[in-house]
Design a protein around this motif. Sequence first.
Motif, short mmCIF file in Angstrom:
data_model
loop_
_atom_site.label_atom_id
_atom_site.label_comp_id
_atom_site.label_asym_id
_atom_site.label_seq_id
_atom_site.Cartn_x
_atom_site.Cartn_y
_atom_site.Cartn_z
N PRO A 82 0.83 -1.22 0.00
CA PRO A 82 0.00 0.00 0.00
C PRO A 82 0.84 1.25 0.00
CG PRO A 82 0.04 -0.99 2.19
CD PRO A 82 0.74 -1.97 1.27
N ARG A 83 0.29 2.33 -0.57
CA ARG A 83 0.94 3.63 -0.58
C ARG A 83 0.16 4.59 0.29
NH1 ARG A 83 2.38 6.16 -6.14
NH2 ARG A 83 3.47 7.49 -4.64
N ARG A 84 0.88 5.57 0.83
CA ARG A 84 0.21 6.61 1.62
C ARG A 84 -0.56 7.55 0.70
NH1 ARG A 84 5.48 8.98 4.35
NH2 ARG A 84 6.10 8.67 2.18
N PRO A 85 -1.69 8.06 1.17
CA PRO A 85 -2.39 9.09 0.38
C PRO A 85 -1.48 10.30 0.18
CG PRO A 85 -3.78 8.28 2.18
CD PRO A 85 -2.39 7.73 2.43
N SER A 86 -1.53 10.88 -1.01
CA SER A 86 -0.65 12.00 -1.34
C SER A 86 -1.50 13.20 -1.73
CB SER A 86 0.28 11.62 -2.49
OG SER A 86 0.91 12.75 -3.03
N ALA A 87 -1.33 14.30 -0.98
CA ALA A 87 -2.06 15.52 -1.31
C ALA A 87 -1.62 16.07 -2.66
CB ALA A 87 -1.85 16.57 -0.22
N ALA A 88 -0.32 15.93 -2.97
CA ALA A 88 0.19 16.43 -4.25
C ALA A 88 -0.42 15.64 -5.42
CB ALA A 88 1.71 16.33 -4.28
N ALA A 89 -0.50 14.31 -5.27
CA ALA A 89 -1.11 13.50 -6.32
C ALA A 89 -2.59 13.85 -6.48
CB ALA A 89 -0.94 12.02 -6.01
N ARG A 90 -3.25 14.13 -5.37
CA ARG A 90 -4.66 14.52 -5.43
C ARG A 90 -4.83 15.82 -6.20
NH1 ARG A 90 -9.29 12.17 -5.57
NH2 ARG A 90 -9.60 13.62 -7.27
N ARG A 91 -3.92 16.77 -5.98
CA ARG A 91 -3.98 18.02 -6.73
C ARG A 91 -3.73 17.78 -8.22
NH1 ARG A 91 -1.43 20.01 -1.99
NH2 ARG A 91 0.65 19.81 -2.91
N GLY A 92 -2.83 16.85 -8.52
CA GLY A 92 -2.59 16.51 -9.92
C GLY A 92 -3.82 15.93 -10.59
N ILE A 93 -4.52 15.06 -9.88
CA ILE A 93 -5.75 14.47 -10.42
C ILE A 93 -6.81 15.55 -10.61
CG2 ILE A 93 -7.66 12.90 -9.89
CD1 ILE A 93 -5.59 11.14 -8.42
N ASP A 94 -6.93 16.45 -9.63
CA ASP A 94 -7.93 17.53 -9.74
C ASP A 94 -7.65 18.42 -10.95
OD1 ASP A 94 -9.19 16.60 -7.50
OD2 ASP A 94 -8.29 18.06 -6.12
N LEU A 95 -6.36 18.74 -11.18
CA LEU A 95 -6.03 19.57 -12.33
C LEU A 95 -6.39 18.86 -13.63
CD1 LEU A 95 -4.71 22.08 -13.62
CD2 LEU A 95 -2.54 20.82 -13.58
N HIS A 96 -6.06 17.58 -13.74
CA HIS A 96 -6.40 16.83 -14.94
C HIS A 96 -7.90 16.79 -15.17
CE1 HIS A 96 -2.21 15.56 -15.05
NE2 HIS A 96 -2.44 14.95 -16.19
N ARG A 97 -8.66 16.63 -14.10
CA ARG A 97 -10.11 16.60 -14.25
C ARG A 97 -10.64 17.94 -14.75
NH1 ARG A 97 -14.69 13.68 -13.00
NH2 ARG A 97 -13.39 12.05 -13.88
N ARG A 98 -10.10 19.04 -14.21
CA ARG A 98 -10.57 20.36 -14.63
C ARG A 98 -10.23 20.62 -16.09
NH1 ARG A 98 -9.60 25.15 -10.38
NH2 ARG A 98 -10.83 26.15 -12.02
N ILE A 99 -9.05 20.21 -16.51
CA ILE A 99 -8.66 20.38 -17.91
C ILE A 99 -9.54 19.52 -18.81
CG2 ILE A 99 -6.83 19.98 -19.60
CD1 ILE A 99 -4.81 20.74 -17.43
N GLU A 100 -9.79 18.30 -18.40
CA GLU A 100 -10.66 17.41 -19.19
C GLU A 100 -12.05 18.02 -19.36
OE1 GLU A 100 -12.78 12.99 -18.99
OE2 GLU A 100 -11.54 13.70 -17.32
N LEU A 101 -12.63 18.52 -18.28
CA LEU A 101 -13.97 19.09 -18.36
C LEU A 101 -13.98 20.36 -19.20
CD1 LEU A 101 -15.15 18.51 -14.68
CD2 LEU A 101 -15.62 17.13 -16.71
N HIS A 102 -12.91 21.15 -19.13
CA HIS A 102 -12.80 22.33 -19.99
C HIS A 102 -12.87 21.93 -21.46
CE1 HIS A 102 -11.13 26.13 -21.65
NE2 HIS A 102 -10.42 25.32 -22.43
N HIS A 103 -12.13 20.89 -21.82
CA HIS A 103 -12.10 20.46 -23.22
C HIS A 103 -13.43 19.84 -23.65
CE1 HIS A 103 -7.44 20.24 -23.20
NE2 HIS A 103 -7.85 21.33 -23.80
N ARG A 104 -14.07 19.14 -22.76
CA ARG A 104 -15.33 18.48 -23.10
C ARG A 104 -16.51 19.44 -23.03
NH1 ARG A 104 -14.55 13.09 -23.63
NH2 ARG A 104 -12.89 12.08 -22.40
#
Length: 242
Positions: free
Chosen positions: A36-58
């Motif tokens: 198992p890996r520890r939860p990462s706040a930085a990785a969560r921010r990366g996922i959030d940015l990708h989601r926002r960019i995806e929704l912008h494009h769609r």
Amino acid sequence: PEPSPTDDRFRTSVTGLVTYAGCGLRYRFEHVDHLPRRPSAAARRGIDLHRRIELHHRGTVAFDEAASGFYDAVGDDADERTESAYDRFAASRFADDRPILVETPFELAVGDGAVSGRIDAVYEPDDGHWEIVDFKSGRHRDDQSLMVQLEAYAVAAADAGLDGRAAPVQTTVTFAYFGGGELVEVSEHVDDEWMENARHHLAELVTGAASGPYEASPGGRCRGCDFVRFCETGRTWLEESS
């Protein structure tokens, strides 16, 4: 009735290959031993940015959250608020142009194995010319293991038939880094030699990921590795570099 045939090929993801290219031992801990890996706040921010960019494009609104692992190799190095990185995206050429493909999944046959992934965006600046772009929430860093992403995406565009489309006539692959206070673009033009080297490199990585060797590659990534406590080589590197 006869049992359905099974596909027992070795399978991994683009993210897994990036991990193996950076450190074989970390790949073993994460993708073979499934520690198992520890939860990462930085990785969560990366996922959030990708989601926002995806929704912008769609041009849509999300009805669910993006799960960890949905996007390829978002990284653990998002060093600021998602809003700041997104503001840089919104002011960039990538926000103004409409991509022809957004978060497009693929599965690519490599040797005796298969590699799956998702491409953030594909733009077509000219007819038959594709620019395949991977968005990064962190700052630019010189990590050659990340190039595996662009290699896999270029080969997938040529061989996997993205969204049923014919292969591009010309391909450019680009990393767009939105962290560190500025936008940094790193692009490479894909010619025949580049593509041949990419195919060879991917085949080597798939073979290694499937059966080893799983050797440690100490370096700066050890500082944020969840498994360094199990890695004598990594601990030694940290002690000597402190």
